[in-house]
Each structure stands twice: as C-alpha cells, then as structure tokens.
Design a protein around this motif. Structure first.
Motif, PDB file in Angstrom:
ATOM      1  N   GLY A  64      -9.355  38.211 -35.746  1.00 28.03           N
ATOM      2  CA  GLY A  64      -8.652  38.803 -36.311  1.00 28.03           C
ATOM      3  C   GLY A  64      -8.265  40.027 -35.668  1.00 28.03           C
ATOM      4  O   GLY A  64      -8.096  40.677 -34.354  1.00 28.03           O
ATOM      5  N   ILE A  65      -7.502  41.032 -36.562  1.00 26.37           N
ATOM      6  CA  ILE A  65      -7.037  42.707 -36.235  1.00 26.37           C
ATOM      7  C   ILE A  65      -7.227  43.363 -37.017  1.00 26.37           C
ATOM      8  O   ILE A  65      -8.181  42.734 -38.499  1.00 26.37           O
ATOM      9  N   THR A  66      -7.019  44.805 -37.443  1.00 29.55           N
ATOM     10  CA  THR A  66      -7.981  45.525 -37.998  1.00 29.55           C
ATOM     11  C   THR A  66      -7.010  46.789 -38.437  1.00 29.55           C
ATOM     12  O   THR A  66      -6.025  46.713 -36.978  1.00 29.55           O
ATOM     13  N   GLU A  67      -6.312  47.486 -39.751  1.00 29.10           N
ATOM     14  CA  GLU A  67      -5.566  48.156 -39.282  1.00 29.10           C
ATOM     15  C   GLU A  67      -5.433  49.117 -38.128  1.00 29.10           C
ATOM     16  O   GLU A  67      -4.582  50.100 -37.333  1.00 29.10           O
ATOM     17  N   LYS A  68      -7.179  49.954 -37.777  1.00 29.02           N
ATOM     18  CA  LYS A  68      -7.033  50.546 -36.317  1.00 29.02           C
ATOM     19  C   LYS A  68      -6.104  50.116 -35.093  1.00 29.02           C
ATOM     20  O   LYS A  68      -5.269  50.923 -34.105  1.00 29.02           O
ATOM     21  N   ILE A  69      -6.312  48.712 -35.048  1.00 31.20           N
ATOM     22  CA  ILE A  69      -5.647  48.441 -34.120  1.00 31.20           C
ATOM     23  C   ILE A  69      -4.105  48.403 -34.299  1.00 31.20           C
ATOM     24  O   ILE A  69      -3.408  48.380 -33.128  1.00 31.20           O
ATOM     25  N   CYS A  70      -3.917  47.608 -34.971  1.00 31.63           N
ATOM     26  CA  CYS A  70      -2.356  47.789 -35.582  1.00 31.63           C
ATOM     27  C   CYS A  70      -1.803  49.127 -35.358  1.00 31.63           C
ATOM     28  O   CYS A  70      -0.999  49.279 -34.507  1.00 31.63           O
ATOM     29  N   GLN A  71      -2.579  50.005 -35.904  1.00 31.63           N
ATOM     30  CA  GLN A  71      -1.912  51.363 -35.380  1.00 31.63           C
ATOM     31  C   GLN A  71      -2.122  51.451 -34.239  1.00 31.63           C
ATOM     32  O   GLN A  71      -0.397  52.565 -33.533  1.00 31.63           O
ATOM     33  N   SER A  72      -2.550  52.015 -33.585  1.00 35.89           N
ATOM     34  CA  SER A  72      -2.483  51.674 -31.454  1.00 35.89           C
ATOM     35  C   SER A  72      -1.536  51.006 -30.805  1.00 35.89           C
ATOM     36  O   SER A  72      -0.649  51.311 -30.074  1.00 35.89           O
ATOM     37  N   PHE A  73      -1.487  50.077 -31.362  1.00 32.95           N
ATOM     38  CA  PHE A  73      -0.151  48.425 -30.949  1.00 32.95           C
ATOM     39  C   PHE A  73       1.346  49.750 -30.843  1.00 32.95           C
ATOM     40  O   PHE A  73       2.360  50.050 -30.775  1.00 32.95           O
ATOM     41  N   TYR A  74       1.199  50.253 -32.182  1.00 29.25           N
ATOM     42  CA  TYR A  74       2.631  50.671 -32.623  1.00 29.25           C
ATOM     43  C   TYR A  74       2.905  51.813 -32.250  1.00 29.25           C
ATOM     44  O   TYR A  74       4.181  52.091 -31.940  1.00 29.25           O
ATOM     45  N   ASP A 127     -11.605  43.421 -43.970  1.00 28.14           N
ATOM     46  CA  ASP A 127     -10.191  44.533 -44.700  1.00 28.14           C
ATOM     47  C   ASP A 127      -9.604  44.020 -44.237  1.00 28.14           C
ATOM     48  O   ASP A 127      -8.527  45.167 -44.717  1.00 28.14           O
ATOM     49  N   ILE A 128      -8.802  43.000 -44.295  1.00 27.54           N
ATOM     50  CA  ILE A 128      -7.606  42.721 -43.567  1.00 27.54           C
ATOM     51  C   ILE A 128      -6.470  41.929 -44.584  1.00 27.54           C
ATOM     52  O   ILE A 128      -5.635  42.778 -44.354  1.00 27.54           O
ATOM     53  N   MET A 129      -6.782  42.090 -45.315  1.00 24.34           N
ATOM     54  CA  MET A 129      -6.399  41.348 -46.500  1.00 24.34           C
ATOM     55  C   MET A 129      -5.499  42.759 -47.024  1.00 24.34           C
ATOM     56  O   MET A 129      -4.065  42.512 -47.358  1.00 24.34           O
ATOM     57  N   GLY A 130      -5.936  43.107 -47.874  1.00 24.50           N
ATOM     58  CA  GLY A 130      -5.258  44.503 -48.645  1.00 24.50           C
ATOM     59  C   GLY A 130      -4.208  45.157 -47.780  1.00 24.50           C
ATOM     60  O   GLY A 130      -3.180  45.557 -48.079  1.00 24.50           O
ATOM     61  N   TYR A 131      -4.593  45.619 -46.426  1.00 25.14           N
ATOM     62  CA  TYR A 131      -3.922  45.834 -45.466  1.00 25.14           C
ATOM     63  C   TYR A 131      -2.507  45.152 -45.076  1.00 25.14           C
ATOM     64  O   TYR A 131      -1.772  45.877 -45.717  1.00 25.14           O
ATOM     65  N   MET A 132      -2.646  44.380 -44.854  1.00 21.77           N
ATOM     66  CA  MET A 132      -1.932  43.009 -44.292  1.00 21.77           C
ATOM     67  C   MET A 132      -0.651  43.324 -45.309  1.00 21.77           C
ATOM     68  O   MET A 132       0.192  43.223 -45.584  1.00 21.77           O
ATOM     69  N   ALA A 133      -1.439  43.443 -46.913  1.00 20.20           N
ATOM     70  CA  ALA A 133       0.211  43.322 -48.138  1.00 20.20           C
ATOM     71  C   ALA A 133       0.796  44.172 -47.800  1.00 20.20           C
ATOM     72  O   ALA A 133       1.742  44.327 -48.476  1.00 20.20           O
ATOM     73  N   ILE A 184       2.584  40.147 -39.390  1.00 23.51           N
ATOM     74  CA  ILE A 184       3.262  38.631 -39.609  1.00 23.51           C
ATOM     75  C   ILE A 184       1.876  37.487 -39.517  1.00 23.51           C
ATOM     76  O   ILE A 184       1.643  37.509 -39.026  1.00 23.51           O
ATOM     77  N   ARG A 185       1.728  37.153 -40.779  1.00 21.97           N
ATOM     78  CA  ARG A 185       0.499  35.987 -40.977  1.00 21.97           C
ATOM     79  C   ARG A 185       1.916  34.312 -40.865  1.00 21.97           C
ATOM     80  O   ARG A 185       2.789  34.571 -40.863  1.00 21.97           O
TER      81      ARG A 185
END
Length: 267
Positions: free
Chosen positions: A46-56, A74-80, A86-87
């Motif tokens: 999976g992935i986390t909000e923190k990792i997403c931000q590091s990629f961005y 915790d990813i479902m709330g963030y993904m929304a 994209i899933r």
C-alpha cells in the motif's frame, strides 16, 4: 508530449531512487508528465499520505495503485480527497477514490490517466475491458485529450496483451504492472498505441520481486511461513517506460524502457 511511467515502487529502496531520479529525469528528458505506481511503496504493502506527498514533492504528477491499494488503514479517507491518486477503476461502485483522472500539463496539454486491474489469478472485480470502455466513452484521443495513459495491473501476460490490443488506436499507451519484472516487448501496436507488458519495479532486484529472499525461499522450499515479507533494502533500480506522443493525433511516436541504477543492465 513526453510521459514517464515508473513501475511498482517497492519499499524504501524503491521510494528513494524515485525521489532521487525523477527531478533529474524531468530536466534531462524534458518531461511533460510523470506517473508512478505506488501500491507497494509503504513497506511493500500500500501507500500512505506522507509517501504520496514525498512523490509529489519530487515532481510526480499522478500515482496509480493496484491490488494493494487499501492495505494501509488510513488511506481510504485520504484517497477520497487526493485527485492525483488513482486506484483500479473496476472496483465495485461505491469504493472510495477514483479509477481515472484528467490533468492539464504546464504547457496546457490534457492527459487522462486510468488504471484497470486484471481478474485472471487475481480478485474477481468487474470486467476490466468493459470498465475501460466506459471511461474512454467520455472523451476521444486527439479531441478532448492530447494523451491517454492506461495502466493494466494484472498477473497474466495474456490479459495485459489483450488490453493493449483492445485499446489500440484509442489511447496513447497501455503499460502493465504487478509482476515486478520488466518485459522486453516495448512496441507500437498496429493502430498506433504504445505498449509494454510490464514496466518492472523500482526496487532492489537482489530479492524475490522486491522482498528479502529468506522468507519467500522458506515458503517455496519448506511450504511453511516463518514470518512477514519485508522489502529488500539494497541498491535499487528505477524501472520506467518513456512514451512520446504525436501532438497531432495523440498516438505514440515512440516507447522505450528506462533502467537506472542497481543490478540490472542499464538503458
């Protein structure tokens, strides 16, 4: 347009090489857009909000996922709320997140990114071919969109190849993920769509598909689990695919693999 797609990022080794190399590649290749598969980025699951931000922050424009999309609690709330994440689009109706998203590049070009998950040897989701058709009905390549990128996240090479020919002439590129091994079949299909069966992974290839060797070997040889799978932390290879499109038609002019660092032969 020039679009770079980085295959499955596995654990910290994969994250580090993506974060290090994407800024360099954006400049060197004059990239318009970067997509990364991040479904194994958080310790392999999976992935986390923190990792997403590091990629961005490193210059990634969009992240696609796969069968491990919801492994982090915790990813479902963030993904929304993250339109760049994209899933697979063929999850049942009501699943959090989105399976496709449209973007504008800095040069004003439009790109549609979508992901479907295969069903052969995988979870029995909705038909991925029908799901892709439904999205493609919302706008045509060369008209509404300057570039359409499809990730097919699947186990069976036959299903990935079938998706490539199913989309041929309607999208710019179809690239597969999930197997964590780069295939040597980058090509342009008869109607102009760029295709590669699997982009490979961004991770340590002295491993078993990104995981430390001991546990997979134990399960293969003794048939008894001895612990959890953990991502290998050695020198990583960035495996990616570079697609360049024709501005007039949106179809692919070229598609080629990129391999940087680690143990694989470099491109």
């Amino acid at each position: 347009m020039k679009v770079l797609y980085c295959g499955d990022v596995v654990g910290r080794a994969g994250r580090d090489i993506v974060i290090e190399k994407v800024p360099e590649l954006r400049k060197e290749l004059d990239l318009d857009f970067v997509v990364v598969n991040g479904e194994n980025a958080a310790s392999g699951f999976g992935i986390t909000e923190k990792i997403c931000q590091s990629f961005y922050d490193a210059g990634v424009d969009s992240i696609v996922l796969g069968n491990h999309a919801f492994d982090q609690k915790d990813i479902m709330g963030y993904m929304a709320n993250d339109v760049r994440l994209i899933r697979p689009l063929n999850y049942p109706e009501g699943t959090p997140g989105r399976g496709a998203a449209a973007f504008k590049t800095k040069k004003g070009k439009s790109i549609l990114v979508l992901q479907a998950m295969g069903t052969v040897f995988m979870d029995p989701l909705d038909n991925p071919f029908h799901a892709v058709d439904k999205i493609l009905q919302t706008g045509r390549l060369g008209s509404k969109y300057d570039f359409i990128f499809v990730d097919i996240h699947a186990e069976a090479t036959s299903e990935k190849m079938a998706m490539g020919f199913h989309c041929d002439g309607r999208v710019t590129a179809v690239v597969g993920t999930h197997q964590h091994t780069p295939t040597a079949d980058a090509m342009i299909l008869p109607q102009g769509t760029g295709y590669q069966t699997d982009a490979g992974m961004c991770g340590d290839y002295h491993s078993v598909i990104g995981m430390e060797k001991e546990e997979p070997l134990r399960r293969f040889t003794k048939k008894i689990p001895g612990g959890r799978f953990s991502p290998a932390l050695g020198e990583a290879t960035l495996c990616a695919v570079l697609i360049e499109s024709d501005d007039a038609t949106g179809l692919a002019k070229s598609i080629r693999p990129i391999r940087i660092g680690g143990h694989l032969i470099q491109t």
